[in-house]
Write a protein that holds these residues in place. Sequence first.
Motif, PDB file in Angstrom:
ATOM      1  N   LEU A 107       0.760  -1.142   0.123  1.00 31.86           N
ATOM      2  CA  LEU A 107      -0.126   0.110   0.019  1.00 31.86           C
ATOM      3  C   LEU A 107       0.927   1.268   0.019  1.00 31.86           C
ATOM      4  CD1 LEU A 107      -2.606  -1.014   2.565  1.00 31.86           C
ATOM      5  CD2 LEU A 107      -2.984  -0.833   0.195  1.00 31.86           C
ATOM      6  N   ASP A 108       2.055   1.072   0.505  1.00 29.69           N
ATOM      7  CA  ASP A 108       2.850   2.275   0.788  1.00 29.69           C
ATOM      8  C   ASP A 108       3.359   2.872  -0.847  1.00 29.69           C
ATOM      9  OD1 ASP A 108       4.212   4.102   2.559  1.00 29.69           O
ATOM     10  OD2 ASP A 108       5.999   3.414   2.062  1.00 29.69           O
ATOM     11  N   GLY A 109       3.517   1.871  -1.615  1.00 28.07           N
ATOM     12  CA  GLY A 109       3.968   2.269  -3.091  1.00 28.07           C
ATOM     13  C   GLY A 109       3.117   3.289  -3.670  1.00 28.07           C
ATOM     14  N   PHE A 110       1.641   3.505  -3.304  1.00 29.21           N
ATOM     15  CA  PHE A 110       0.789   4.392  -4.013  1.00 29.21           C
ATOM     16  C   PHE A 110       1.030   5.790  -3.430  1.00 29.21           C
ATOM     17  CE2 PHE A 110      -0.673   0.001  -4.237  1.00 29.21           C
ATOM     18  CZ  PHE A 110      -0.695  -0.158  -6.001  1.00 29.21           C
ATOM     19  N   LYS A 111       0.766   6.663  -4.520  1.00 31.83           N
ATOM     20  CA  LYS A 111       1.043   8.190  -3.890  1.00 31.83           C
ATOM     21  C   LYS A 111      -0.518   8.388  -3.582  1.00 31.83           C
ATOM     22  CE  LYS A 111       5.234   9.524  -6.446  1.00 31.83           C
ATOM     23  NZ  LYS A 111       6.034  10.388  -7.393  1.00 31.83           N
ATOM     24  N   ARG A 131      -7.494   1.158   8.416  1.00 28.89           N
ATOM     25  CA  ARG A 131      -8.649   0.304   7.919  1.00 28.89           C
ATOM     26  C   ARG A 131      -8.352  -0.275   6.517  1.00 28.89           C
ATOM     27  NH1 ARG A 131     -12.580  -1.767  10.672  1.00 28.89           N
ATOM     28  NH2 ARG A 131     -12.602   0.145  12.148  1.00 28.89           N
ATOM     29  N   LEU A 132      -7.701   0.500   5.692  1.00 28.82           N
ATOM     30  CA  LEU A 132      -7.278  -0.235   4.372  1.00 28.82           C
ATOM     31  C   LEU A 132      -6.387  -1.279   4.422  1.00 28.82           C
ATOM     32  CD1 LEU A 132      -7.507  -0.393   1.265  1.00 28.82           C
ATOM     33  CD2 LEU A 132      -6.084   1.622   1.172  1.00 28.82           C
ATOM     34  N   LEU A 133      -5.444  -1.112   5.609  1.00 28.17           N
ATOM     35  CA  LEU A 133      -4.379  -2.365   5.633  1.00 28.17           C
ATOM     36  C   LEU A 133      -5.113  -3.254   6.113  1.00 28.17           C
ATOM     37  CD1 LEU A 133      -1.503  -3.274   5.869  1.00 28.17           C
ATOM     38  CD2 LEU A 133      -1.282  -2.155   8.001  1.00 28.17           C
ATOM     39  N   TYR A 134      -6.009  -3.164   7.131  1.00 30.73           N
ATOM     40  CA  TYR A 134      -6.813  -4.227   7.829  1.00 30.73           C
ATOM     41  C   TYR A 134      -7.282  -4.897   6.638  1.00 30.73           C
ATOM     42  CZ  TYR A 134     -10.734  -6.547   9.906  1.00 30.73           C
ATOM     43  OH  TYR A 134     -11.921  -7.189  10.482  1.00 30.73           O
ATOM     44  N   LEU A 135      -8.043  -4.442   5.796  1.00 33.61           N
ATOM     45  CA  LEU A 135      -8.877  -5.044   4.648  1.00 33.61           C
ATOM     46  C   LEU A 135      -7.948  -5.885   3.599  1.00 33.61           C
ATOM     47  CD1 LEU A 135     -11.754  -2.525   4.244  1.00 33.61           C
ATOM     48  CD2 LEU A 135     -11.916  -4.660   5.215  1.00 33.61           C
ATOM     49  N   THR A 136      -6.834  -5.071   3.306  1.00 39.73           N
ATOM     50  CA  THR A 136      -5.834  -5.738   2.671  1.00 39.73           C
ATOM     51  C   THR A 136      -5.220  -7.094   2.948  1.00 39.73           C
ATOM     52  OG1 THR A 136      -5.085  -3.520   1.601  1.00 39.73           O
ATOM     53  CG2 THR A 136      -3.573  -5.074   1.053  1.00 39.73           C
ATOM     54  N   GLU A 179      -3.798  -7.125  -8.466  1.00 40.38           N
ATOM     55  CA  GLU A 179      -4.359  -6.651  -9.642  1.00 40.38           C
ATOM     56  C   GLU A 179      -5.483  -5.745  -9.372  1.00 40.38           C
ATOM     57  OE1 GLU A 179      -5.842  -8.405 -13.895  1.00 40.38           O
ATOM     58  OE2 GLU A 179      -5.202  -9.584 -12.303  1.00 40.38           O
ATOM     59  N   TRP A 180      -6.441  -6.179  -8.650  1.00 37.47           N
ATOM     60  CA  TRP A 180      -7.498  -5.390  -8.468  1.00 37.47           C
ATOM     61  C   TRP A 180      -7.406  -4.254  -7.648  1.00 37.47           C
ATOM     62  CZ3 TRP A 180     -10.945  -4.295  -4.298  1.00 37.47           C
ATOM     63  CH2 TRP A 180     -12.305  -3.783  -4.797  1.00 37.47           C
ATOM     64  N   LEU A 181      -7.029  -4.396  -6.395  1.00 34.89           N
ATOM     65  CA  LEU A 181      -6.949  -2.954  -5.316  1.00 34.89           C
ATOM     66  C   LEU A 181      -6.313  -1.646  -5.966  1.00 34.89           C
ATOM     67  CD1 LEU A 181      -7.923  -2.484  -2.451  1.00 34.89           C
ATOM     68  CD2 LEU A 181      -5.760  -3.299  -1.532  1.00 34.89           C
ATOM     69  N   PRO A 182      -5.264  -1.880  -7.021  1.00 36.84           N
ATOM     70  CA  PRO A 182      -4.806  -0.587  -7.346  1.00 36.84           C
ATOM     71  C   PRO A 182      -5.570   0.273  -7.782  1.00 36.84           C
ATOM     72  CG  PRO A 182      -3.101  -2.304  -7.730  1.00 36.84           C
ATOM     73  CD  PRO A 182      -4.326  -3.097  -7.007  1.00 36.84           C
TER      74      PRO A 182
END
Length: 284
Positions: free
Chosen positions: A172-176, A185-190, A203-206
Amino acid sequence: MKNSFKAEIVNVDAKVANSCLERNNINRPLRPSLVTKYRRTMETGNWVMNGETVIVSTTGDLLNGQHRLTAASKLKNGETVPMLFVFGIPNETFSTIDAGIVRTAGDAIYIEKGYGVKFCDTLAAGIKANVLHRMAGNTKWGNSLIQSEVTASKVLEELEKDPLYLECATFLDGFKTKPRISPGRLLYLTYRFFSIDREFTEEWLPGFITGANLPEEDYRLWVINRLQNNLTSKEKLPVQEKGYFLIQAWNWARTGKKIKAKASLRGGIEVNKHITLPTDLKRD
């Protein structure tokens, strides 16, 4: 093992404070606002000892009190303030110590691992959310009555035990661009998504995170717009419902079930404020 620590009241001036801070090697990030608060209290003559201690380890490292000492390091003309010092505490007790403000799990990860401050806070929040869900069972996701049980030590233990947390946080940290949902919360779901279908999620989450090149019928776009509109809406969505939308989108994308992009919040989408991921996340 017999305790060998000792307590002593020390009149701290700028020289003493700076000497202590030279051994401030394993503390959390400094919070300037708290230093300013303490400094003003000292300069106005209103500083009093209240039982809080400055803790020095068996190796001479400062374990607790960096904010008070930083404020004292600004004292002038030989002015002093009294502080209660405790010497001889083992370094390994650090993660259990609370200071002027509660030492967070993010602080503990920062000290233990040395990652960036925001990265550590996100990592801690995601781990804590997952542990809370696991502890609460299927009907009380994140029940506040059990939140106090998820200590900084517990979060560190989880991080050491399961490398998937760090892998998700790094992903997740790779996205600006960040979506309109809290990083923790996003980390939890990921983490939950990765546990079931990592290849699909990578493939889908980005697309949800960036919102780039999504067709109008893509439910990720509807979720993004719904969360964006929530910022200006008078009636705010509970955090559980925000997560629920993303879970539904992920499930539908994996199973091939489609939904009209203009579906209303309540129309056709049954929102359960106490959703349980083991039920809502569908495996093959």
